[in-house]
Design a protein around this motif. Structure first.
Motif, PDB file in Angstrom:
ATOM      1  N   SER A   1     -12.778   1.718 -11.354  1.00  0.00           N
ATOM      2  CA  SER A   1     -14.129   1.790 -10.996  1.00  0.00           C
ATOM      3  C   SER A   1     -14.153   2.595  -9.644  1.00  0.00           C
ATOM      4  N   CYS A   2     -13.015   2.975  -9.089  1.00  0.00           N
ATOM      5  CA  CYS A   2     -13.290   3.667  -7.598  1.00  0.00           C
ATOM      6  C   CYS A   2     -13.654   5.118  -7.830  1.00  0.00           C
ATOM      7  N   TYR A   3     -13.798   5.628  -6.546  1.00  0.00           N
ATOM      8  CA  TYR A   3     -14.103   7.303  -6.754  1.00  0.00           C
ATOM      9  C   TYR A   3     -13.205   7.994  -7.714  1.00  0.00           C
ATOM     10  N   PHE A   4     -11.693   7.529  -7.403  1.00  0.00           N
ATOM     11  CA  PHE A   4     -10.839   8.570  -8.131  1.00  0.00           C
ATOM     12  C   PHE A   4     -10.824   7.922  -9.668  1.00  0.00           C
ATOM     13  N   CYS A   5     -10.753   6.758  -9.920  1.00  0.00           N
ATOM     14  CA  CYS A   5     -10.816   6.433 -11.435  1.00  0.00           C
ATOM     15  C   CYS A   5     -12.034   6.798 -12.260  1.00  0.00           C
ATOM     16  N   GLU A   6     -13.198   6.798 -11.409  1.00  0.00           N
ATOM     17  CA  GLU A   6     -14.353   7.508 -12.054  1.00  0.00           C
ATOM     18  C   GLU A   6     -14.283   9.050 -12.496  1.00  0.00           C
TER      19      GLU A   6
ATOM     20  N   LEU B   1      -8.777  10.020 -12.419  1.00  0.00           N
ATOM     21  CA  LEU B   1      -7.534  10.540 -11.605  1.00  0.00           C
ATOM     22  C   LEU B   1      -6.857   8.888 -11.626  1.00  0.00           C
ATOM     23  N   TYR B   2      -6.489   8.185 -12.455  1.00  0.00           N
ATOM     24  CA  TYR B   2      -5.937   6.843 -12.468  1.00  0.00           C
ATOM     25  C   TYR B   2      -4.680   6.890 -11.689  1.00  0.00           C
ATOM     26  N   GLY B   3      -3.855   7.905 -11.651  1.00  0.00           N
ATOM     27  CA  GLY B   3      -2.860   7.874 -10.831  1.00  0.00           C
ATOM     28  C   GLY B   3      -3.057   7.776  -9.095  1.00  0.00           C
ATOM     29  N   ASN B   4      -4.282   7.932  -8.916  1.00  0.00           N
ATOM     30  CA  ASN B   4      -4.598   8.049  -7.529  1.00  0.00           C
ATOM     31  C   ASN B   4      -5.572   6.785  -7.150  1.00  0.00           C
ATOM     32  N   CYS B   5      -5.682   5.724  -7.937  1.00  0.00           N
ATOM     33  CA  CYS B   5      -6.660   4.808  -7.544  1.00  0.00           C
ATOM     34  C   CYS B   5      -6.520   4.287  -6.091  1.00  0.00           C
ATOM     35  N   HIS B   6      -7.824   4.102  -5.523  1.00  0.00           N
ATOM     36  CA  HIS B   6      -8.124   3.911  -4.263  1.00  0.00           C
ATOM     37  C   HIS B   6      -7.955   2.106  -3.808  1.00  0.00           C
ATOM     38  N   ASN B   7      -7.896   1.535  -5.050  1.00  0.00           N
ATOM     39  CA  ASN B   7      -7.738   0.163  -4.891  1.00  0.00           C
ATOM     40  C   ASN B   7      -6.631  -0.659  -5.135  1.00  0.00           C
ATOM     41  N   THR B   8      -5.588  -0.066  -5.561  1.00  0.00           N
ATOM     42  CA  THR B   8      -4.266  -0.785  -6.000  1.00  0.00           C
ATOM     43  C   THR B   8      -3.168  -0.255  -4.958  1.00  0.00           C
ATOM     44  N   ASN B   9      -3.646   0.660  -4.049  1.00  0.00           N
ATOM     45  CA  ASN B   9      -2.567   0.988  -3.174  1.00  0.00           C
ATOM     46  C   ASN B   9      -3.117   1.349  -1.811  1.00  0.00           C
ATOM     47  N   PRO B  10      -3.892   0.308  -1.293  1.00  0.00           N
ATOM     48  CA  PRO B  10      -4.850   0.718  -0.204  1.00  0.00           C
ATOM     49  C   PRO B  10      -4.417   1.496   0.981  1.00  0.00           C
TER      50      PRO B  10
END
Ligand code: NAD
Ligand code: ZN
Length: 381
Positions: free
Chosen positions: A92-97, A100-109
């Motif tokens: 649900s973050c900017y990137f997942c929307e 760009l699942y490999g760049n998720c903002h919330n799993t590796n802050p």
């Protein structure tokens, strides 16, 4: 439980560690049924990925049965047999929307680039991986997919990384009908990239490597032409000769970190035990593609700085595309290709090891022994 732990460069061990538990309401615990070793794991094994801590548990390609779910998990239930994409992502973050699942903002802050990846060092979030009996799966409603009943579990495990990555490599090449595509690397990723290049309209596919059995395998599996780089003096000239002196329309780098071996050796101080000549895949890709062509990079580069002939790329007007694969985005399409018989992913699985023998598995895969293409680990029942 038994798990694959890192002990230092060229050393992994199957070791007893505490079982994972639910840490967040959206976690699941999965009992692993199959896990693969990936070329990316070899970068860890070779000591090329920064902040790979001794004792961490490797493995980002796995299937398993859901053993427990946290209170907010809705889409999974205990007993589901799932495949789990190697990216850990919130959905649900900017990137997942933007998928760009490999760049998720919330799993590796703490990182500015990559998102979370199972078992892939603290630069990818420090999550434990799936070359183990059990693994904690964060954001369990988002990543895992129940394995459809008509899909073989060993095809499913290759959908967690190698096949979608090969597909994305070809997709990022923006292949046009009839294009000549050169794939550097005849490992699982390069082999799938070659196969997918045909599916996306290539007119000619050439695979480059130096390992005899892999080149032979590539001919059979991907019906491609091959080049053994040990017998080539100048790769760019060789590829031009094969392409009416134009160069390839698309080059794919499916080799990664070892391609800048000398620089890496300096940075990490680790002596690379690699084949002679394995220092140049990305350079070759940039130099062998035609003017105005595209270079697609899925090879993983551990350290943030790597030497790249960017001057040539600018002067030739190249398009460079690259990323970690966004696995989930490709699954529906790839399931259709598997059902239609266009690809049988498990044809790449040459070895099955009990998890206890993981040290042998890494050694054989890394050293390209025993005609190994893709090794799978099977945990004890
Ligand atoms: P692999 O180690 O099995 O295969 C790599 C192959 O490249 C080997 O056969 C090796 O002999 C060959 N090679 C070495 N130097 C070469 C050169 N200069 N030119 C041509 N071939 C050369 O690995 P794999 O599992 O196929 O993975 C390939 C790469 O893809 C790795 O860098 C891996 O980290 C990366 N990868 C990326 C993603 C992603 O999401 N971007 C996902 C999975 C894997
Ligand atoms: Zn992988």
């Amino acid at each position: 439980m038994l798990a694959t732990t890192y002990r230092g460069p060229y050393r992994v061990r199957a070791q007893h560690v505490p079982e994972p538990s639910i840490e967040h309401p959206n976690d699941a615990i999965v009992r692993v049924t199959r896990s693969c070793i990936c070329g990316s794991d070899l970068h860890l094994y070779h000591g090329l990925v920064p902040d790979t801590r001794v004792g961490s548990v490797f493995g980002h390609e796995f299937t398993g049965i859901v053993e427990a779910v946290g209170p907010s998990v809705r889409n999974l239930k205990v007993g589901d047999h799932v495949l789990v994409p190697f990216n850990i992502f919130c959905g649900s973050c900017y990137f997942c929307e933007r998928e760009l699942y490999g760049n998720c903002h919330n799993t590796n802050p703490e990182a500015t680039a990559v998102g979370g990846i199972y078992g892939y060092s603290h630069t990818a979030g420090g999550y434990d991986g799936g070359q183990a009996e059990y693994v904690r799966v964060p954001f369990a409603d988002v990543g895992p997919m129940a394995i459809p009943p008509d899909i073989d579990i060993e095809d499913a495990v290759l959908l967690t990384d190698a096949l979608p990555t090969g597909y994305q490599a070809a997709e990022m090449g923006d292949i046009r009908k009839g294009d000549t595509v050169v794939v550097f690397g005849a490992g699982p990723v390069g082999l799938f990239a070659a196969k997918c290049a045909w599916l996306l309209g290539a007119g000619r596919v050439i695979v480059v490597d130096c390992v005899d059995y892999r080149l032979e395998f590539a001919k059979r599996f991907a019906q491609c032409e091959t080049v053994d780089f040990r017998s080539v003096k100048d790769m760019a000239v060789h590829i031009k000769k094969m392409t009416d002196w134009l160069g390839a329309d698309v080059c794919i780098d499916a080799v990664g970190a070892e391609a800048s071996g000398n620089a890496l050796q300096r940075i990490t101080g680790v002596r690379l035990k690699l084949q002679a000549g394995a220092a140049t895949a990305l350079h070759w890709a940039i130099n062998s593609v035609r003017k105005g062509g595209t270079v697609s990079i899925v090879g993983v580069y551990g350290p943030t700085f790597n030497a790249v002939p960017i001057g040539n790329a600018v002067n030739k007007g190249l398009t460079l595309r690259m990323n970690q694969a966004s696995v989930k985005r490709h699954l529906p399409r790839l399931l259709e290709h598997i059902r239609a018989g266009h690809i049988v992913p498990r044809e790449l699985i040459t070895h099955r090891f009990p998890l206890e023998e993981v040290a042998d598995a890494y050694h054989i895969f890394s050293s390209k022994l025993d005609e190994c293409i893709k090794p799978v680990l099977v945990p004890p029942k």
